[in-house]
Scaffold this motif. Structure first.
Motif, PDB file in Angstrom:
ATOM      1  N   PRO A  66       0.927  -1.172  -0.087  1.00 35.59           N
ATOM      2  CA  PRO A  66      -0.034   0.070  -0.066  1.00 35.59           C
ATOM      3  C   PRO A  66       0.991   1.135   0.050  1.00 35.59           C
ATOM      4  O   PRO A  66       1.767   1.215   0.938  1.00 35.59           O
ATOM      5  CB  PRO A  66      -0.846  -0.022   1.280  1.00 35.59           C
ATOM      6  CG  PRO A  66      -0.032  -0.964   2.075  1.00 35.59           C
ATOM      7  CD  PRO A  66       0.901  -1.957   1.249  1.00 35.59           C
ATOM      8  N   ALA A  67       0.491   2.277  -0.964  1.00 31.31           N
ATOM      9  CA  ALA A  67       1.325   3.372  -0.954  1.00 31.31           C
ATOM     10  C   ALA A  67       1.161   4.322   0.378  1.00 31.31           C
ATOM     11  O   ALA A  67      -0.194   4.205   0.705  1.00 31.31           O
ATOM     12  CB  ALA A  67       0.906   4.081  -2.327  1.00 31.31           C
ATOM     13  N   LEU A  68       1.659   5.099   0.751  1.00 32.35           N
ATOM     14  CA  LEU A  68       2.836   5.498   0.137  1.00 32.35           C
ATOM     15  C   LEU A  68       3.967   4.763   0.824  1.00 32.35           C
ATOM     16  O   LEU A  68       5.011   4.248   0.419  1.00 32.35           O
ATOM     17  CB  LEU A  68       3.375   6.936   0.265  1.00 32.35           C
ATOM     18  CG  LEU A  68       4.563   7.509  -0.236  1.00 32.35           C
ATOM     19  CD1 LEU A  68       4.809   7.594  -1.779  1.00 32.35           C
ATOM     20  CD2 LEU A  68       4.778   8.928  -0.056  1.00 32.35           C
ATOM     21  N   ARG A  84       8.124  -9.828  -9.365  1.00 32.58           N
ATOM     22  CA  ARG A  84       7.362  -8.531  -9.380  1.00 32.58           C
ATOM     23  C   ARG A  84       7.010  -7.755  -8.459  1.00 32.58           C
ATOM     24  O   ARG A  84       6.407  -8.359  -7.481  1.00 32.58           O
ATOM     25  CB  ARG A  84       6.392  -8.557 -10.818  1.00 32.58           C
ATOM     26  CG  ARG A  84       5.457  -8.997 -10.436  1.00 32.58           C
ATOM     27  CD  ARG A  84       4.272  -9.157 -11.913  1.00 32.58           C
ATOM     28  NE  ARG A  84       3.032  -9.632 -11.433  1.00 32.58           N
ATOM     29  CZ  ARG A  84       2.018  -8.572 -11.640  1.00 32.58           C
ATOM     30  NH1 ARG A  84       2.406  -7.377 -12.055  1.00 32.58           N
ATOM     31  NH2 ARG A  84       0.805  -9.178 -11.250  1.00 32.58           N
ATOM     32  N   PHE A  85       6.864  -6.628  -8.454  1.00 30.91           N
ATOM     33  CA  PHE A  85       6.147  -5.516  -7.372  1.00 30.91           C
ATOM     34  C   PHE A  85       5.201  -4.704  -8.200  1.00 30.91           C
ATOM     35  O   PHE A  85       5.335  -4.122  -9.267  1.00 30.91           O
ATOM     36  CB  PHE A  85       7.535  -4.733  -6.978  1.00 30.91           C
ATOM     37  CG  PHE A  85       6.951  -3.696  -6.032  1.00 30.91           C
ATOM     38  CD1 PHE A  85       6.433  -3.865  -4.669  1.00 30.91           C
ATOM     39  CD2 PHE A  85       7.019  -2.346  -6.544  1.00 30.91           C
ATOM     40  CE1 PHE A  85       5.874  -3.011  -3.885  1.00 30.91           C
ATOM     41  CE2 PHE A  85       6.500  -1.407  -5.599  1.00 30.91           C
ATOM     42  CZ  PHE A  85       5.972  -1.891  -4.326  1.00 30.91           C
ATOM     43  N   ILE A  86       4.222  -4.494  -7.396  1.00 34.47           N
ATOM     44  CA  ILE A  86       3.198  -3.626  -7.493  1.00 34.47           C
ATOM     45  C   ILE A  86       2.619  -2.897  -6.492  1.00 34.47           C
ATOM     46  O   ILE A  86       3.115  -3.483  -5.368  1.00 34.47           O
ATOM     47  CB  ILE A  86       2.147  -4.095  -8.389  1.00 34.47           C
ATOM     48  CG1 ILE A  86       1.362  -5.088  -7.236  1.00 34.47           C
ATOM     49  CG2 ILE A  86       2.338  -4.918  -9.625  1.00 34.47           C
ATOM     50  CD1 ILE A  86       0.090  -6.142  -7.829  1.00 34.47           C
ATOM     51  N   PHE A  87       1.851  -1.691  -6.413  1.00 33.58           N
ATOM     52  CA  PHE A  87       1.221  -1.104  -5.396  1.00 33.58           C
ATOM     53  C   PHE A  87      -0.055  -0.462  -5.345  1.00 33.58           C
ATOM     54  O   PHE A  87      -0.328  -0.293  -6.579  1.00 33.58           O
ATOM     55  CB  PHE A  87       2.294   0.133  -4.813  1.00 33.58           C
ATOM     56  CG  PHE A  87       2.443   1.146  -5.976  1.00 33.58           C
ATOM     57  CD1 PHE A  87       1.453   2.200  -5.659  1.00 33.58           C
ATOM     58  CD2 PHE A  87       3.464   1.134  -6.738  1.00 33.58           C
ATOM     59  CE1 PHE A  87       1.750   3.228  -6.898  1.00 33.58           C
ATOM     60  CE2 PHE A  87       3.646   2.101  -7.497  1.00 33.58           C
ATOM     61  CZ  PHE A  87       2.951   3.191  -7.498  1.00 33.58           C
ATOM     62  N   THR A  88      -0.645  -0.541  -4.476  1.00 31.38           N
ATOM     63  CA  THR A  88      -2.014   0.006  -4.477  1.00 31.38           C
ATOM     64  C   THR A  88      -2.055   1.346  -3.787  1.00 31.38           C
ATOM     65  O   THR A  88      -1.186   1.860  -3.059  1.00 31.38           O
ATOM     66  CB  THR A  88      -3.050  -0.763  -3.641  1.00 31.38           C
ATOM     67  OG1 THR A  88      -2.700  -0.775  -2.149  1.00 31.38           O
ATOM     68  CG2 THR A  88      -3.433  -2.346  -3.997  1.00 31.38           C
ATOM     69  N   GLU A  89      -2.898   2.319  -4.158  1.00 35.74           N
ATOM     70  CA  GLU A  89      -2.966   3.614  -3.583  1.00 35.74           C
ATOM     71  C   GLU A  89      -4.382   4.232  -3.306  1.00 35.74           C
ATOM     72  O   GLU A  89      -5.333   3.493  -3.762  1.00 35.74           O
ATOM     73  CB  GLU A  89      -2.344   4.473  -4.654  1.00 35.74           C
ATOM     74  CG  GLU A  89      -2.784   4.504  -5.959  1.00 35.74           C
ATOM     75  CD  GLU A  89      -1.797   5.144  -7.052  1.00 35.74           C
ATOM     76  OE1 GLU A  89      -1.638   6.395  -6.716  1.00 35.74           O
ATOM     77  OE2 GLU A  89      -1.533   4.554  -8.099  1.00 35.74           O
TER      78      GLU A  89
END
Length: 203
Positions: A66-68, A84-89
């Motif tokens: 979760p960002a940030l 791999r890497f991803i993020f939610t915001e």
């Protein structure tokens, strides 16, 4: 690895009167950005965290943060795990997945934060992952505030406040168990002090 000493050396263990993301007040605050601004330290922390996860034999195909606050920790952890890497915001106050990121069907996802307090943001992130067809297999953080039980650790405090899925493991490099107070019953407030929030939200 002495995670508390690392935070102290980076001047990232703050003392004062702080408003936590959970809404509670505390005389201590962990400012992970001060630790992670040093790429060498960030890599070493992520490497140690990755080792704990690999030793557990849990399969991870993607790290999502979760960002940030979780972005730097999550990215470094993904790099050490070779995934791999991803993020939610947050958009209008709601956690969402944007920027073309996708969750593959049944993909094994580890949710990573810099600090886990009650795990509220991590759970919001996990719900997004699972709503898009992914499978959350574990949670991870550089440090744990002790409210949620860490994998293979006995030290813990009030687990009734933990919002994480208790059926999944939480990996962290150590526990920081500090006093926290309800905003309506905070002794620091009663002394006339005003809580500040030096984190990524609210400042």
């Amino acid at each position: 690895m002495d995670i508390m000493q690392i935070y102290k050396e980076a001047n990232a263990l703050l003392e004062g009167h702080f408003l936590l993301s959970s809404g509670k007040h505390s005389p201590f605050y962990l400012q992970s950005a001060k630790v992670l601004e040093n790429p060498k330290v960030a890599y070493e922390l992520a490497q140690s965290l990755a080792k704990l996860i690999q030793e557990s034999k849990i399969q991870v195909e993607c790290v999502c943060s979760p960002a940030l606050g979780g972005i730097l920790a999550g990215y470094e952890l993904a790099r050490c795990l070779g995934v791999r890497f991803i993020f939610t915001e947050r958009v209008n106050g709601e956690m969402t997945l944007r920027r073309g990121f996708e969750i593959h069907k049944s993909e094994k996802v580890l949710v990573c934060e810099d600090i886990i307090t009650t795990g509220g943001s991590a759970m919001e992130c996990a719900k997004i992952v699972e709503s898009l067809g992914g499978k959350v297999v574990a949670y991870a953080a550089l440090a744990n505030r002790g409210i949620c039980k860490r994998f293979n650790a006995l030290k813990t405090s009030d687990t009734t406040e933990c919002k994480l899925d208790s059926s999944l493991p939480l990996f962290a490099l150590g526990d920081f168990i500090f006093d926290t107070y309800e905003a309506t019953n905070c002794p620091l407030c009663k002394q006339g002090s005003v809580a500040i929030k030096p984190g990524s939200r609210g400042n």
